[in-house]
Enzyme design. Structure first.
Site, PDB file in Angstrom:
ATOM      1  N   ASP A 161      29.534  46.116   7.996  1.00 47.86           N
ATOM      2  CA  ASP A 161      30.584  45.515   7.162  1.00 47.86           C
ATOM      3  C   ASP A 161      30.265  44.085   6.762  1.00 47.86           C
ATOM      4  O   ASP A 161      31.124  43.374   6.235  1.00 47.86           O
ATOM      5  CB  ASP A 161      31.950  45.588   7.852  1.00 47.86           C
ATOM      6  CG  ASP A 161      32.011  44.782   9.138  1.00 47.86           C
ATOM      7  OD1 ASP A 161      30.973  44.641   9.796  1.00 47.86           O
ATOM      8  OD2 ASP A 161      33.114  44.311   9.498  1.00 47.86           O
TER       9      ASP A 161
ATOM     10  N   ASP B 216      25.221  43.552   9.257  1.00 45.26           N
ATOM     11  CA  ASP B 216      25.597  44.850   9.806  1.00 45.26           C
ATOM     12  C   ASP B 216      26.380  45.670   8.787  1.00 45.26           C
ATOM     13  O   ASP B 216      26.395  45.361   7.596  1.00 45.26           O
ATOM     14  CB  ASP B 216      26.407  44.663  11.091  1.00 45.26           C
ATOM     15  CG  ASP B 216      27.756  44.004  10.849  1.00 45.26           C
ATOM     16  OD1 ASP B 216      27.889  43.261   9.854  1.00 45.26           O
ATOM     17  OD2 ASP B 216      28.687  44.220  11.652  1.00 45.26           O
TER      18      ASP B 216
ATOM     19  N   ASP C  48      29.584  41.256   8.399  1.00 50.98           N
ATOM     20  CA  ASP C  48      30.060  40.047   9.054  1.00 50.98           C
ATOM     21  C   ASP C  48      29.101  39.520  10.126  1.00 50.98           C
ATOM     22  O   ASP C  48      29.229  38.384  10.560  1.00 50.98           O
ATOM     23  CB  ASP C  48      31.464  40.246   9.649  1.00 50.98           C
ATOM     24  CG  ASP C  48      31.540  41.331  10.712  1.00 50.98           C
ATOM     25  OD1 ASP C  48      30.534  42.037  10.938  1.00 50.98           O
ATOM     26  OD2 ASP C  48      32.625  41.483  11.307  1.00 50.98           O
ATOM     27  N   ARG C  49      28.122  40.315  10.562  1.00 52.29           N
ATOM     28  CA  ARG C  49      27.172  39.863  11.569  1.00 52.29           C
ATOM     29  C   ARG C  49      25.857  39.463  10.906  1.00 52.29           C
ATOM     30  O   ARG C  49      25.582  39.836   9.764  1.00 52.29           O
ATOM     31  CB  ARG C  49      26.928  40.946  12.615  1.00 52.29           C
ATOM     32  CG  ARG C  49      28.197  41.327  13.344  1.00 52.29           C
ATOM     33  CD  ARG C  49      27.935  42.309  14.465  1.00 52.29           C
ATOM     34  NE  ARG C  49      29.189  42.739  15.062  1.00 52.29           N
ATOM     35  CZ  ARG C  49      29.397  42.945  16.353  1.00 52.29           C
ATOM     36  NH1 ARG C  49      28.413  42.770  17.203  1.00 52.29           N
ATOM     37  NH2 ARG C  49      30.570  43.328  16.798  1.00 52.29           N
TER      38      ARG C  49
ATOM     39  N   SER D 118      32.327  48.536  11.881  1.00 47.96           N
ATOM     40  CA  SER D 118      31.415  47.408  11.998  1.00 47.96           C
ATOM     41  C   SER D 118      29.958  47.836  12.131  1.00 47.96           C
ATOM     42  O   SER D 118      29.403  48.458  11.229  1.00 47.96           O
ATOM     43  CB  SER D 118      31.839  46.524  13.166  1.00 47.96           C
ATOM     44  OG  SER D 118      31.085  45.334  13.195  1.00 47.96           O
ATOM     45  N   HIS D 119      29.350  47.539  13.258  1.00 51.12           N
ATOM     46  CA  HIS D 119      27.927  47.778  13.484  1.00 51.12           C
ATOM     47  C   HIS D 119      27.656  49.160  14.067  1.00 51.12           C
ATOM     48  O   HIS D 119      26.506  49.479  14.376  1.00 51.12           O
ATOM     49  CB  HIS D 119      27.370  46.719  14.439  1.00 51.12           C
ATOM     50  CG  HIS D 119      28.115  46.652  15.740  1.00 51.12           C
ATOM     51  ND1 HIS D 119      29.409  46.204  15.812  1.00 51.12           N
ATOM     52  CD2 HIS D 119      27.764  46.993  16.995  1.00 51.12           C
ATOM     53  CE1 HIS D 119      29.820  46.268  17.069  1.00 51.12           C
ATOM     54  NE2 HIS D 119      28.845  46.747  17.802  1.00 51.12           N
TER      55      HIS D 119
ATOM     56  N   LYS E 157      33.968  36.254  11.035  1.00 45.38           N
ATOM     57  CA  LYS E 157      32.551  35.899  11.056  1.00 45.38           C
ATOM     58  C   LYS E 157      31.942  36.324   9.733  1.00 45.38           C
ATOM     59  O   LYS E 157      32.461  37.199   9.049  1.00 45.38           O
ATOM     60  CB  LYS E 157      31.838  36.534  12.241  1.00 45.38           C
ATOM     61  CG  LYS E 157      32.062  38.023  12.468  1.00 45.38           C
ATOM     62  CD  LYS E 157      31.384  38.452  13.756  1.00 45.38           C
ATOM     63  CE  LYS E 157      31.736  39.880  14.156  1.00 45.38           C
ATOM     64  NZ  LYS E 157      33.044  39.987  14.812  1.00 45.38           N
TER      65      LYS E 157
END
Length: 644
Positions: free
Chosen positions: A353, A351, A355-356, A170-171, A460
């Site tokens: 991937d 981010d 999703d944010r 992720s982030h 998300k």
């Protein structure tokens, strides 16, 4: 070794209709018809092998998958030998059990493009094929945003896909010495729930062997869309278009024709920071190819294994270039030296991937909690909600501010507060779909950690949030003629605060804290406040008084499952009676040490006080809470690593 086109056992070409695609993945002259096939036979020497192995400690997924330093996944240390294989075999065994003992037929494997993405993908495909997974879908180049994976699971071939293996941390940073992770999405596109991940962890402690293919060639991840690789007589890897289902999904949520027309306004501009993550090519596909915005609208939208040596977390600290270009200081306050005429109308970042999201207007930072509340209050601007007469349910993670709560109450929308982790929203979104219970769709949800989304998928979705804000701006400017000042993001946010009050909010992150020290802080909160006598707590010069304490626990309203120890809440009162709260929580998204997150919130109805920067408005509350929990004494940290 790659597959040789000349040595392939069978090659069949079927004509394709050319369609528009994005250069990063799909050649312009190649169609994406699902009937298109370019088949390659398996290596004549490949064999299915069952390899003895030993359990490896610590394979317990957190709130969104298992994250470790990449060298752990690479098995640099002999103690981690077969790390990827062990985890995937444990995952497959768990999924098979959940599927009534039958091996899954179709799985998508995709990643955010970080360091070790391609190598791990080859290993995973071999394990899947050896275990008898018939159809393995892989996006061209192997790179795909997490929201797009969820869309494929739900929509491709009428929902044929039964699960998704997503290679992402992720982030978190990527590259040598940095983080790598794997998460699993189940058959409705939702992150695996705690029941699944708990069983996966148990299985990882019992595993004695895994299946894989030996003497087989690598899959060409850059092969044309539609190429099929027969790894065994019963298992095939197919290269798919990463964009198709996701674009289709977003077009069902938003009016692309109207947005394209709005984007033609000479006084509208956007700057989108992809942070060198998987979301960048999707931003290009939507913003440039669909909405015809100029290429100058994109910043860092080319995926890189190390994210260009940046930390791909879309917040005020790590999206510093975007923040500055939007006329903001590092704390989110307006930069008075910036030329207002040079600032984009809307700024956004995603981010690693995709999703944010971070949302900002010209000289206006929008906190994730405010963004969620504003989307809820402006649902008429978003076709996905407007077609149904508004959301039938909304939810936020417990640490997020109560900005959404007051809107939901005012607009009579069912509201939920859940633990952190998108999987907890999944049950609410799928209440009818999975459990035959109350239908809360269309559904809106979000987290303070820059996550926003709806029921269009079960993740998300950073780009969805950006399109939602573009739609809100478009609606707010319906009667504004060209040449007249646009209704800005700042105008929309300030009008919202005037109507509902402002929830001042920010988060302090203390990263890489020794795990024992971090747990000591949490123990102090539990013993001294949650289980202690608050009347005995001494006051200080701030006059801020602690008035309550609790540990958040959650009973899922859909399936009745219970989740405990989800955050420690300290409630305070200012001398004038204004309520505030501080939440302490250990993060489950790091790969080393512990991250203590401290969430600060203060409600303010007085419009004359709304312009103060949140970190400034909350400084006295932060100092009071940090002193009470003995943060510096127990951890040695006298300031947070990051304030967002």
């Amino acid at each position: 070794m790659k597959f040789s086109h000349l040595a392939a056992a069978a090659v069949a070409f079927i004509s394709c209709t050319p369609t528009a695609c994005t250069d990063a993945f799909v050649p312009k002259n190649l169609g994406t018809s699902r009937s298109a096939k370019v088949a390659f036979g398996m290596s004549s020497t490949s064999t299915v092998a069952e390899i003895s192995t030993n359990p490896i400690q610590g394979m317990k997924p957190g709130t969104s998958g298992l994250r470790k330093k990449v060298e752990v996944w690479q098995a640099v240390d002999e103690a981690n030998k077969n790390y990827v294989e062990n985890f995937i075999q444990s995952l497959l065994d768990t999924a098979t059990e959940a599927n009534g003992g039958k091996m899954l037929d179709t799985i998508i494997v995709a990643g955010d493009g970080r360091y070790y993405n391609a190598e791990a993908m080859q290993i995973i495909c071999r394990v899947l094929a050896a275990n008898g997974v018939a159809n393995i879908w892989v996006p061209k180049t192997g790179i795909m945003s997490t929201p797009a994976v969820s869309a494929v699971i739900r929509m491709r071939e009428e929902g044929k896909c039964q699960g998704g293996i997503v290679l992402t941390a992720s982030h978190n940073p990527g590259g040598p010495g940095e983080d790598f992770g794997i998460k699993y999405n189940e058959g409705f596109g939702q992150p695996a729930g705690e029941e699944f991940t708990d069983k996966l962890y148990e299985r990882s402690l019992e595993i004695s062997s895994f299946k894989t293919l030996e003497n087989t060639d690598d899959i060409d991840l850059n092969a044309e869309v539609g190429t099929a690789f027969a790894l065994t007589e019963t298992s095939t890897v197919t290269i798919i278009d990463p964009f198709e289902e996701y674009v289709e999904c977003l077009k069902e949520c938003f009016d692309f024709d109207a947005l394209k027309k709005f984007c033609e306004r000479p006084d509208f501009s956007i700057l989108y920071d992809g942070m060198h993550g998987a979301g960048g090519p999707f931003a290009k596909r939507i913003l440039i190819e669909e909405l015809h915005l100029p290429e100058s609208s994109l910043l860092r939208c080319d995926p890189r294994p190390d994210f260009g040596k940046c930390h791909p977390d879309p917040n005020l600290t790590y999206a510093a270039d975007l923040v500055k270009k939007m006329g903001l200081n590092a704390d989110g306050s307006p930069d008075t030296s910036a030329d207002p005429n040079s600032l984009p109308t809307l700024g956004a970042a995603n981010d690693g991937d995709g999703d944010r999201n971070l949302i900002a207007g010209s000289a206006m930072f929008v906190t994730p909690s405010d963004s969620l509340a504003l989307i809820c209050d402006n649902w008429e601007a978003i076709p996905h909600f407007a077609k149904a007469g508004g959301p039938r349910g909304v939810a936020r993670s417990m640490p997020s501010s109560a900005a959404l709560d007051v809107v939901a109450e005012a607009r009579d929308i069912p509201f939920f507060s859940t633990p952190t982790g998108w999987k907890f929203f999944g049950n609410l979104m799928s209440s009818k779909e999975m459990f035959g219970k109350t239908d809360y769709t269309p559904f809106l949800c979000g987290e303070e950690s820059f996550g926003t989304g709806s029921d269009h998928i079960r993740e998300k979705d950073g780009l969805w949030a950006v399109l939602a804000w573009m739609s809100i701006l478009m609606k707010a400017n319906e009667g504004v003629a060209e040449g007249e000042p646009l209704v800005s993001v700042k105008d929309i946010v300030k009008n919202h605060w005037a109507k509902y009050g402002r929830h001042f909010y920010c988060r302090y992150d203390f990263e890489g804290v020794d795990s024992d020290d971090a747990n000591s802080v949490m123990d102090v909160v539990r013993s001294a406040f949650v289980g202690g006598d608050l009347s005995a707590v001494s006051g200080d010069d701030s006059g801020i008084t602690i008035v309550g304490a609790e540990e958040f626990a959650y009973t899922d309203p859909v399936d009745g499952s219970q989740t405990s120890k989800q955050g420690l809440i300290l409630n305070f009162e200012y001398p004038n009676g204004d309520p505030s709260r501080v939440v302490f929580r250990l993060s489950g998204t790091g790969s080393a040490g512990a991250t203590i997150r401290m969430y600060l919130e203060k409600y303010e109805k007085d419009v004359s006080k709304h312009d103060e920067a949140a970190p400034v408005a909350l400084k006295s509350l932060a100092d009071r809470a940090l002193g009470l929990v003995q943060m510096e004494q127990l951890t040695g940290r006298d300031e947070p690593t990051v304030i967002t």
